[in-house]
Write an enzyme that holds these catalytic residues in place. Structure first.
Site, PDB file in Angstrom:
ATOM      1  N   LYS A 219       0.844  -1.202   0.000  1.00  0.00           N
ATOM      2  CA  LYS A 219       0.000   0.000   0.000  1.00  0.00           C
ATOM      3  C   LYS A 219       0.881   1.255   0.000  1.00  0.00           C
ATOM      4  CE  LYS A 219      -3.503   2.369   2.699  1.00  0.00           C
ATOM      5  NZ  LYS A 219      -4.490   2.314   3.766  1.00  0.00           N
ATOM      6  N   GLU A 225      10.461  -4.858   4.406  1.00  0.00           N
ATOM      7  CA  GLU A 225      10.491  -6.262   3.996  1.00  0.00           C
ATOM      8  C   GLU A 225      10.212  -6.402   2.504  1.00  0.00           C
ATOM      9  OE1 GLU A 225       8.923  -4.945   6.512  1.00  0.00           O
ATOM     10  OE2 GLU A 225       9.016  -6.232   8.286  1.00  0.00           O
ATOM     11  N   GLY A 280      -5.019  -1.722   4.773  1.00  0.00           N
ATOM     12  CA  GLY A 280      -4.220  -2.877   4.357  1.00  0.00           C
ATOM     13  C   GLY A 280      -4.915  -4.194   4.664  1.00  0.00           C
ATOM     14  N   ARG A 281      -5.485  -4.306   5.867  1.00  0.00           N
ATOM     15  CA  ARG A 281      -6.082  -5.581   6.267  1.00  0.00           C
ATOM     16  C   ARG A 281      -7.447  -5.829   5.626  1.00  0.00           C
ATOM     17  NH1 ARG A 281      -4.707  -2.103  10.201  1.00  0.00           N
ATOM     18  NH2 ARG A 281      -6.286  -1.152  11.559  1.00  0.00           N
ATOM     19  N   GLU A 366      -4.788  -6.110  14.787  1.00  0.00           N
ATOM     20  CA  GLU A 366      -4.283  -4.813  14.329  1.00  0.00           C
ATOM     21  C   GLU A 366      -5.419  -3.782  14.371  1.00  0.00           C
ATOM     22  OE1 GLU A 366      -0.768  -4.171  11.352  1.00  0.00           O
ATOM     23  OE2 GLU A 366      -2.584  -3.945  10.172  1.00  0.00           O
ATOM     24  N   HIS A 397      -5.255 -32.553  18.589  1.00  0.00           N
ATOM     25  CA  HIS A 397      -4.126 -33.377  19.036  1.00  0.00           C
ATOM     26  C   HIS A 397      -2.976 -32.512  19.529  1.00  0.00           C
ATOM     27  CE1 HIS A 397      -6.167 -36.919  17.522  1.00  0.00           C
ATOM     28  NE2 HIS A 397      -6.580 -36.116  16.551  1.00  0.00           N
ATOM     29  N   LYS A 525       9.609  -0.073  14.101  1.00  0.00           N
ATOM     30  CA  LYS A 525      10.157   0.319  12.788  1.00  0.00           C
ATOM     31  C   LYS A 525      11.160   1.455  12.956  1.00  0.00           C
ATOM     32  CE  LYS A 525       6.039  -0.816  10.044  1.00  0.00           C
ATOM     33  NZ  LYS A 525       4.955  -0.289   9.226  1.00  0.00           N
TER      34      LYS A 525
HETATM   35  O1  F6P Z   1       3.343  -2.527   9.676  1.00  0.00           O
HETATM   36  C1  F6P Z   1       1.980  -2.856   9.586  1.00  0.00           C
HETATM   37  C2  F6P Z   1       1.477  -2.616   8.190  1.00  0.00           C
HETATM   38  O2  F6P Z   1       1.450  -1.269   7.906  1.00  0.00           O
HETATM   39  C3  F6P Z   1       0.102  -3.237   7.974  1.00  0.00           C
HETATM   40  O3  F6P Z   1      -0.922  -2.439   8.434  1.00  0.00           O
HETATM   41  C4  F6P Z   1       0.100  -3.451   6.511  1.00  0.00           C
HETATM   42  O4  F6P Z   1      -0.895  -4.349   6.106  1.00  0.00           O
HETATM   43  C5  F6P Z   1       1.504  -3.975   6.308  1.00  0.00           C
HETATM   44  O5  F6P Z   1       2.289  -3.253   7.227  1.00  0.00           O
HETATM   45  C6  F6P Z   1       2.064  -3.824   4.930  1.00  0.00           C
HETATM   46  O6  F6P Z   1       2.047  -2.491   4.529  1.00  0.00           O
HETATM   47  P1  F6P Z   1       2.203  -2.099   3.015  1.00  0.00           P
HETATM   48  O7  F6P Z   1       1.102  -2.719   2.249  1.00  0.00           O
HETATM   49  O8  F6P Z   1       2.166  -0.602   2.990  1.00  0.00           O
HETATM   50  O9  F6P Z   1       3.541  -2.632   2.550  1.00  0.00           O
END
Ligand code: F6P
Length: 563
Positions: A219, A225, A280-281, A366, A397, A525
């Site tokens: 987003k 990452e 995002g979610r 979240e 189990h 972060k």
């Molecule tokens: O760090 C949390 C977050 O911002 C989430 O809310 C989001 O879904 C995820 O990281 C990934 O963010 P992006 O889509 O901006 O890479």
């Protein structure tokens, strides 16, 4: 009496949750319910299942195995009304900025509506823009499927790698696994999220750069990452194809941040946008769903959206008393805030839903893992629960011991399909039987007297039976919801996911928090870059607490760096 002209947020600011009359009467009601036994309630009322279950489309929600009476539900619905739930829901659908800490609208429901609301939000004409992006996605998906979109060396795409994390990974990954029965044969979709290079490396190990398409899903397009994995993937591609122009045939981006996408080196023509008013979610319904559409085809992706839309309509139109997300949400309030439960277990007896729990963990935790109210005050009640679980029968189990015999009360959801896409012998019958047996065992329990009698009948002495029996007792009277559906198809999955989205929304409204921001992810972060520098440069070690400093020093020592 609160005047009805106030906007929903103003209403909530007026009265702290614990001062609402319905909260106070629920406190009293809880005292009367502490001794409530569901087993007696079922015996006394043969209609309890009919009274406390609800159908919506293909879904059947049985919530009769809960520590509730009709009076409980009446009072919970009163709390929902006093909390301004209906007004806040309507404000969300009108595009009001209910995400008040970020001043954003919350309109993921508009993404899945066949007739989109004629709204202009943050300068975007929703109706037109959403339709345009969907059309572009459809054309792209079809061109990959029919082989007119080719890799740089002229070969068709066979593997798609979605690089994203959090909402840009969990939703699409979960849906792709859930709907693997509908997968298009020619394409395999993979998901890479973790910063740990092992994730990308193990995925790429099996792939051919000439036939691989990367979707960089972010987003913000600033996520460490995702950018790290995308850069490594680009290097892998270029090392093999040796031509910068290859990137345009092998990389597409899904984002709200066109500038950053371009800066990364992805051509804007290969970008599918979405907007700040899609969290995002809640984003799998937007361009973030591209990997889903590539896996299951455009028609099935549309069926997924249609299922979610059917649940949206139900949520908007059904009276609170017969509204599935509202019922699920208010039951959660009942347990969290009156019975004092801390966790919430989710057990899909459906292997294809094995990623549902991680998805719901983000959605729920979240969204509602907050401790400050809309009135900018610390709350004095529990908010979002710890969400956990695993597919059945695996969980049985592993950890069901604690659900049945542990000291904590755990509200649970069990999910099951009447029909399996891939029946093998009578395995599905056993799967269903186990799901039902678990909820029945939670409800009924097994008394000490019965166990003692069984042990004696098996030849044990009365003394030994008395000693062993307490260990074998099941207290019972433990709650569960059951969600039953015909089979896991795109429409049903869309309904299920929207059901949980709205449930989480309902709870956020009751708790008077903002379910749509995530400031709690920021501090870690911010702290990471200086620590990253300290790991390799002694000058950058900087100020840290004693524990962190000790760990940094040890890492440096292990790598042969001076400390
Ligand atoms: O760090 C949390 C977050 O911002 C989430 O809310 C989001 O879904 C995820 O990281 C990934 O963010 P992006 O889509 O901006 O890479």
């Amino acid at each position: 009496m609160i005047p009805s002209k106030l906007d929903p947020i103003q209403r909530l600011l007026m009265t702290p949750l614990k001062h609402l009359p319905a909260w106070k009467s629920l406190e009293q009601h809880y005292k009367a319910m502490r001794a409530f036994d569901m087993r007696t309630a079922f015996r006394k009322n043969p209609q309890r299942f009919e009274a406390l279950s609800l159908r919506c489309g293909d879904l059947l929600l049985d919530y009769s195995k809960n520590r509730i009476t009709s009076e409980t539900m009446t009072q919970l619905m009163q709390l929902a009304r006093e909390s301004g739930l209906e007004d806040t829901r309507d404000a969300m659908c009108r595009g009001e900025r209910i995400n008040f800490t970020e001043q954003r609208a919350v309109l993921h429901t508009a993404l899945r509506a066949p007739v989109r609301p004629p709204l202009i939000v943050e300068g975007v004409e929703i109706e037109h823009e959403v339709a345009t992006v969907l059309k572009r996605m459809q054309r792209f998906v079809e061109s990959v499927h029919n082989g007119s979109w080719l890799g740089y060396t002229g070969k068709p795409i066979r593997n798609v790698v979605n690089i994203g994390i959090g909402g840009s990974d969990l939703g699409p990954a979960m849906v792709c696994v859930a709907l693997d029965h509908y997968a298009v044969e020619s394409i395999r979709v993979h998901f890479v999220s973790n910063l740990d290079p092992a994730h990308l490396a193990s995925t790429l190990a099996t792939l051919d750069p000439e036939t691989t398409l990367f979707i960089v899903a972010s987003k913000t397009f600033t996520t460490l990452e995702t950018l790290a994995n995308a850069n490594s993937a680009k290097a892998w591609l270029l090392a093999a194809l040796r031509a910068p122009a290859a990137v345009a045939r092998h990389f597409v981006a899904l984002s709200t941040n066109a500038q950053a996408v371009e800066a990364f080196g992805i051509n804007p023509t290969n970008m599918f946008i979405f907007w700040d008013w899609v969290g995002g979610r809640d984003s799998l319904w937007s361009a973030i769903g591209l990997s889903i559409a590539l896996q299951i085809g455009w028609g099935n992706f549309q069926a997924l959206l249609a299922g979610a839309h059917a649940m949206d309509l139900h949520f908007k139109e059904a009276p609170l008393e017969a509204n599935m997300p509202v019922i699920l949400g208010m039951l959660g309030i009942w347990y969290s805030n009156f019975w004092g439960t801390d966790t919430y277990g989710i057990f899909p007896y459906d292997q294809r839903l094995r990623l549902l729990v991680p998805f719901l963990q983000q959605l729920d935790m979240e969204s509602n893992g907050k401790n400050v109210s809309r009135a900018n005050r610390l709350v004095n009640y529990n908010t979002g629960p710890i969400v956990w679980g695993a597919p059945g029968t695996n969980g049985q189990h592993a950890f069901f011991e604690l659900v049945h015999q542990g000291t904590r009360l755990i509200p649970t959801d069990f999910l099951m399909a009447a029909v399996n896409h891939t029946p093998l012998a009578d395995q599905h019958e056993w799967l269903l039987a186990n799901c039902l047996a678990q909820t029945e065992a939670l409800l009924k329990g097994k008394s000490r007297a019965v166990i003692e009698a069984e042990l004696i009948a098996q030849g044990m002495s009365s003394k030994a039976a008395k000693a062993l029996a307490p260990h074998k007792v099941f207290p019972g009277n433990r709650p569960s919801n059951t969600l039953l559906y015909q089979k896991l198809d795109p429409h049903t999955l869309g309904m299920l996911l929207a059901l949980y989205e709205h449930k989480v929304f309902v709870q956020g409204v009751i708790w008077q928090i903002n379910s749509f921001d995530q400031w709690g992810v920021e501090l870690g972060k911010q702290l990471a870059p200086p620590i990253r520098a300290a790991l390799s440069s002694v000058r950058a070690i900087g100020e840290h607490d004693g524990s962190t400093l000790g760990l940094i020093t040890d890492i440096r020592r292990r790598r042969g760096l001076s400390t």
